[in-house]
Design an enzyme around this catalytic site. Structure first.
Site, PDB file in Angstrom:
ATOM      1  N   CYS A 158      61.458  32.305  16.511  1.00 49.63           N
ATOM      2  CA  CYS A 158      61.016  30.924  16.711  1.00 49.63           C
ATOM      3  C   CYS A 158      59.517  30.878  16.987  1.00 49.63           C
ATOM      4  CB  CYS A 158      61.742  30.331  17.893  1.00 49.63           C
ATOM      5  SG  CYS A 158      63.523  30.581  17.806  1.00 49.63           S
ATOM      6  N   ARG A 165      57.906  31.569  11.112  1.00 49.05           N
ATOM      7  CA  ARG A 165      58.680  32.344  12.079  1.00 49.05           C
ATOM      8  C   ARG A 165      60.101  31.810  12.230  1.00 49.05           C
ATOM      9  NH1 ARG A 165      55.074  35.358  15.629  1.00 49.05           N
ATOM     10  NH2 ARG A 165      56.890  35.629  16.935  1.00 49.05           N
ATOM     11  N   TRP A 186      64.564  29.309  14.748  1.00 48.64           N
ATOM     12  CA  TRP A 186      65.391  30.164  13.899  1.00 48.64           C
ATOM     13  C   TRP A 186      66.651  30.400  14.718  1.00 48.64           C
ATOM     14  CZ3 TRP A 186      67.585  35.133  13.913  1.00 48.64           C
ATOM     15  CH2 TRP A 186      68.001  35.611  12.658  1.00 48.64           C
ATOM     16  N   ASN A 223      61.786  31.314  22.986  1.00 47.50           N
ATOM     17  CA  ASN A 223      61.898  32.250  21.883  1.00 47.50           C
ATOM     18  C   ASN A 223      62.597  33.488  22.430  1.00 47.50           C
ATOM     19  OD1 ASN A 223      61.535  33.728  19.592  1.00 47.50           O
ATOM     20  ND2 ASN A 223      59.337  34.032  19.846  1.00 47.50           N
ATOM     21  N   GLY A 224      63.608  33.986  21.753  1.00 48.73           N
ATOM     22  CA  GLY A 224      64.302  35.171  22.263  1.00 48.73           C
ATOM     23  C   GLY A 224      65.729  34.825  22.637  1.00 48.73           C
ATOM     24  N   GLU A 250      62.444  48.944  -1.888  1.00 49.55           N
ATOM     25  CA  GLU A 250      61.612  47.815  -1.474  1.00 49.55           C
ATOM     26  C   GLU A 250      61.630  46.719  -2.555  1.00 49.55           C
ATOM     27  OE1 GLU A 250      60.451  46.682   1.073  1.00 49.55           O
ATOM     28  OE2 GLU A 250      58.853  45.325   0.492  1.00 49.55           O
ATOM     29  N   LYS A 305      62.883  42.898  -1.952  1.00 49.53           N
ATOM     30  CA  LYS A 305      62.080  41.711  -2.274  1.00 49.53           C
ATOM     31  C   LYS A 305      62.890  40.740  -3.110  1.00 49.53           C
ATOM     32  CE  LYS A 305      59.665  41.940  -0.048  1.00 49.53           C
ATOM     33  NZ  LYS A 305      59.238  42.700   1.006  1.00 49.53           N
ATOM     34  N   GLU A 320      65.609  39.051  -1.068  1.00 53.20           N
ATOM     35  CA  GLU A 320      65.070  38.157  -0.033  1.00 53.20           C
ATOM     36  C   GLU A 320      64.683  36.791  -0.591  1.00 53.20           C
ATOM     37  OE1 GLU A 320      62.624  40.482   3.423  1.00 53.20           O
ATOM     38  OE2 GLU A 320      61.835  40.721   1.416  1.00 53.20           O
ATOM     39  N   HIS A 363      77.033  59.124 -10.056  1.00 48.14           N
ATOM     40  CA  HIS A 363      77.995  59.268  -8.953  1.00 48.14           C
ATOM     41  C   HIS A 363      78.549  57.922  -8.516  1.00 48.14           C
ATOM     42  CE1 HIS A 363      77.089  63.482  -8.790  1.00 48.14           C
ATOM     43  NE2 HIS A 363      75.790  63.213  -8.702  1.00 48.14           N
ATOM     44  N   LYS A 422      60.294  35.662   9.899  1.00 44.62           N
ATOM     45  CA  LYS A 422      59.245  36.651   9.719  1.00 44.62           C
ATOM     46  C   LYS A 422      59.311  37.766  10.760  1.00 44.62           C
ATOM     47  CE  LYS A 422      55.511  38.210   7.880  1.00 44.62           C
ATOM     48  NZ  LYS A 422      55.756  38.867   6.590  1.00 44.62           N
TER      49      LYS A 422
HETATM   50  C1  G6P Z   1      61.938  40.879   9.195  1.00 46.18           C
HETATM   51  C2  G6P Z   1      61.004  40.450   8.086  1.00 46.18           C
HETATM   52  C3  G6P Z   1      60.725  41.630   7.164  1.00 46.18           C
HETATM   53  C4  G6P Z   1      60.184  42.802   7.968  1.00 46.18           C
HETATM   54  C5  G6P Z   1      61.126  43.185   9.120  1.00 46.18           C
HETATM   55  C6  G6P Z   1      60.461  44.173  10.076  1.00 46.18           C
HETATM   56  O1  G6P Z   1      63.187  41.170   8.666  1.00 46.18           O
HETATM   57  O2  G6P Z   1      61.555  39.374   7.363  1.00 46.18           O
HETATM   58  O3  G6P Z   1      59.783  41.254   6.196  1.00 46.18           O
HETATM   59  O4  G6P Z   1      60.021  43.901   7.137  1.00 46.18           O
HETATM   60  O5  G6P Z   1      61.428  42.017   9.895  1.00 46.18           O
HETATM   61  O6  G6P Z   1      59.384  43.539  10.687  1.00 46.18           O
HETATM   62  P1  G6P Z   1      58.121  44.273  11.274  1.00 46.18           P
HETATM   63  O7  G6P Z   1      57.276  43.155  11.823  1.00 46.18           O
HETATM   64  O8  G6P Z   1      58.633  45.172  12.372  1.00 46.18           O
HETATM   65  O9  G6P Z   1      57.474  45.013  10.189  1.00 46.18           O
END
Ligand code: G6P
Length: 610
Positions: free
Chosen positions: A2, A27, A75, A100-101, A483, A487, A490, A506, A605
């Site tokens: 948040c 966020r 969030w 937040n938290g 990765e 992407k 996501e 396999h 984020k």
């Molecule tokens: C969230 C974000 C990702 C990120 C991950 C780890 O899931 O959406 O994009 O890779 O957190 O975050 P950090 O800030 O620790 O890299």
């Protein structure tokens, strides 16, 4: 997670709060709200589900003025996305709280407070904070004291901002596990969960530390540590660009951030990489002594950052001659792991606040590691403050939820770490020169790769109606395939899986047909011939492939294969270079599918809860 903003000023703070929320929206973005107190001490609350713009529209329809206000973009963790679960939460129509938290013991607190007669209007843990503070205010007239007493009863990680109708001259804020930063103005002060929110109004910041509680008035800031002692926290002048929160002419933050990679990689290298290599002290004072002892590296991270760790394992073992383990933080923290002698714990994180990664670092503190190092993008973040050593990636503010430039700058930092550790463990001068030259060539090679955008945009058309996809890579390109798959899922919501291509037969080969696109990353490295055999295996089963290949790798487009030729690069830096086309592919597929690229559904984020 948040986002939080608060302001106290002579002028109307409503637009400051709205602008702050917009800047923090990445966020969390399922609902937003604010509580406002005007000069007549009238308390108003506006909340809306959906984006911050919904809240802005509601305020525009019914304008309010206020000299004190707190605001939040959510969030959801506890309780669904409804207006009644949106922050701020109230108690007794006087106390307002944003948070937040997670308050982990909220169930028992809720029971106790219910017994005391408090009625709960939401399903959130946050509402217990408001009622608990109100309960404390029955015994004291001091808001600061009430908050200090209340926070002693909470367990979990949180950052919270409180205002009270009976204390119109102040906000009280508490930090435990979730960052809060005080912004200092002239005869006005601010609070936020991220300095980015406040850049339009100030550049002077105080970062609260764990356990701090602070009282903020228009003209003063008093900070108390977890023992209740008054403390001075240093004031920092931010050097973040004022427009860090702008899209800079791009349609999305993600596209802007993809295109910033040549510059931010160059910034990350600057004054750290020399013709001789990388001085250990780049990683912090005393790094030389610590890094020279390292024989094993344990990497811990989440999400995209975890993928950069997986890539670095190939480099550290091949060039730095140390063994390396890589683990997802949420797994690492809940199992007993063996600590190798002379181990360096490396956390990797864009935000520096990811709850699981931070917990892993704290757990490792007394486990016998030689030292801890964080590769991180946010100066002053919890991981940076709590690690022995730190390497700051210089990616600048990353706003798009799907991480792009943070990843490539992490990889750049990890290759520099390989150079720094390798110098103590037999990295040959030839290898050293190769890594240095590779890193030096990176910004230009990334530029060249970005120039392929148009071809990738065209390719994306073919993905829009697909539901599943497979990404293949070998060696240090396997994590890049992972990765790439992350992407795509996501931001385009297409199911994507990555496999080391040697694993194809396999299991995943059973999935291959013309409806399953197979994306292959094929630099010109020593595994190229093996990869080509894997490509033939897919072709023989009727699979349609999209191959990102070195222009010298001799892949030809035909009816079963579309080839995008990348500039020739030394395979040593290929993982960094090959990341870019996969980012662009996901971006353009998402555009065609019409998803919310910067704020994809259900994600956030910075994950500051477990
Ligand atoms: C969230 C974000 C990702 C990120 C991950 C780890 O899931 O959406 O994009 O890779 O957190 O975050 P950090 O800030 O620790 O890299």
């Amino acid at each position: 997670m948040c986002g939080i903003v608060g302001a106290i000023a002579e002028r109307n703070v409503v637009n400051i709060l709205l602008e702050g929320l917009k800047r923090l929206e990445y966020r969390g973005y399922d609902s937003a709200g604010m509580a406002l107190l005007d000069k007549e001490q009238q308390l108003t609350r506006v909340r809306r589900t959906g984006k911050v713009q919904e809240l802005a529209d509601a305020i525009e329809a019914n304008p309010v003025k206020a000299h004190l206000g707190i605001a939040h973009t959510r969030w959801a963790t506890h309780g669904g996305v409804t207006e009644s679960n949106a922050h701020p939460h109230f108690s007794s129509e006087r106390v307002a709280v944003v948070h937040n938290g997670i308050i982990e013991n909220y169930r028992s607190l809720r029971e106790q407070l219910s017994e005391q007669g408090y009625r709960f209007d939401s399903d959130t843990d946050t509402e217990t904070i408001a009622h608990q503070i109100d309960a404390e205010l029955q015994h004291t007239n001091d808001l600061l004291q009430a908050v200090q007493k209340a926070v002693n009863k909470f367990s979990g990680a949180y950052g919270t901002v409180v205002m009270d109708q009976h204390h119109p001259d102040q906000m009280v804020v508490a930090r435990s596990g979730s960052p809060l930063v005080i912004g200092l103005g002239i005869d006005e002060n601010f609070i936020a969960s991220d300095q980015l929110a406040l850049l339009p109004v100030t550049r002077r910041f105080i970062f609260l530390e764990e356990g701090d509680v602070a009282r903020i008035t228009r003209t003063s800031v008093e900070v108390f540590n977890q023992n209740g002692q008054a403390v001075e926290r240093p004031v920092h002048d931010s050097d973040i660009e004022h427009d860090a929160g702008d899209k800079g002419g791009y349609r999305h933050y993600m596209l802007k951030e993809i295109h910033e990679q040549p510059i931010v990689v160059r910034n990350t290298l600057q004054q750290r990489l020399t013709e001789e290599g990388v001085d250990a002290n780049v990683f912090g004072a005393n790094a030389e002594e610590l890094l020279s002892q390292v024989r094993h590296v344990q990497i811990v991270a989440c999400g995209t950052s975890y993928h950069s760790g997986l890539t670095a394992k190939y480099w550290l073992e091949e060039y730095a001659n140390v063994s390396c383990g890589v683990e997802i933080a949420s797994e690492f923290r809940y199992r007993k792991s063996y600590v190798h002698p002379n181990s360096l714990l490396v956390t990797i994180s864009q935000s520096g606040e990811t709850a699981d990664t931070l917990a892993a670092l704290r757990l490792a503190k007394d486990s016998g590691y030689t030292a801890s190092l964080t590769i991180c993008n946010v100066p002053g973040s919890s991981l940076v403050r709590e690690s022995d050593l730190a390497f700051m990636t210089r990616a600048g503010a990353e706003i798009g939820v799907a991480s792009t430039k943070a990843f490539t700058t992490q990889l750049t930092g990890l290759m520099m770490l390989t150079l720094a550790i390798g110098q103590y463990h037999g990295l040959s001068s030839e290898q050293r020169q190769r890594l240095i030259a590779g890193l030096q060539s990176l910004p230009a090679k990334l530029e060249e790769t970005l120039a392929l955008s148009q071809g990738i945009e065209d390719l994306a058309e073919e993905f829009a109606d697909k539901e599943h996809s497979l990404f293949l890579g070998r060696g240090d390109q396997y994590p890049i395939a992972m990765e790439g798959a992350l992407k795509l899922k996501e931001i385009s919501y297409i199911h994507a899986e990555a496999y080391a291509s040697g694993e194809l037969k396999h299991g995943p080969l059973a999935l291959i047909d013309e409806s399953m696109p197979v994306i292959v990353v094929a630099p010109n490295n020593e595994l190229l011939e093996k990869l080509k055999s894997n490509v033939e295996e897919v072709r023989a089963r009727g699979g349609i492939m999209y191959v990102f290949a070195d222009k010298n790798a001799q892949f030809e487009s035909d009816e079963t294969m579309r080839v995008i030729n990348l500039p020739h690069v030394d395979p040593v830096i290929a993982p960094i270079v090959y990341t870019l086309p996969l980012q662009l592919l996901s971006y353009y597929v998402a555009i065609i599918k019409g998803t919310d690229v910067d704020q994809p559904r259900n994600l956030a984020k910075s994950v500051t809860v477990e």
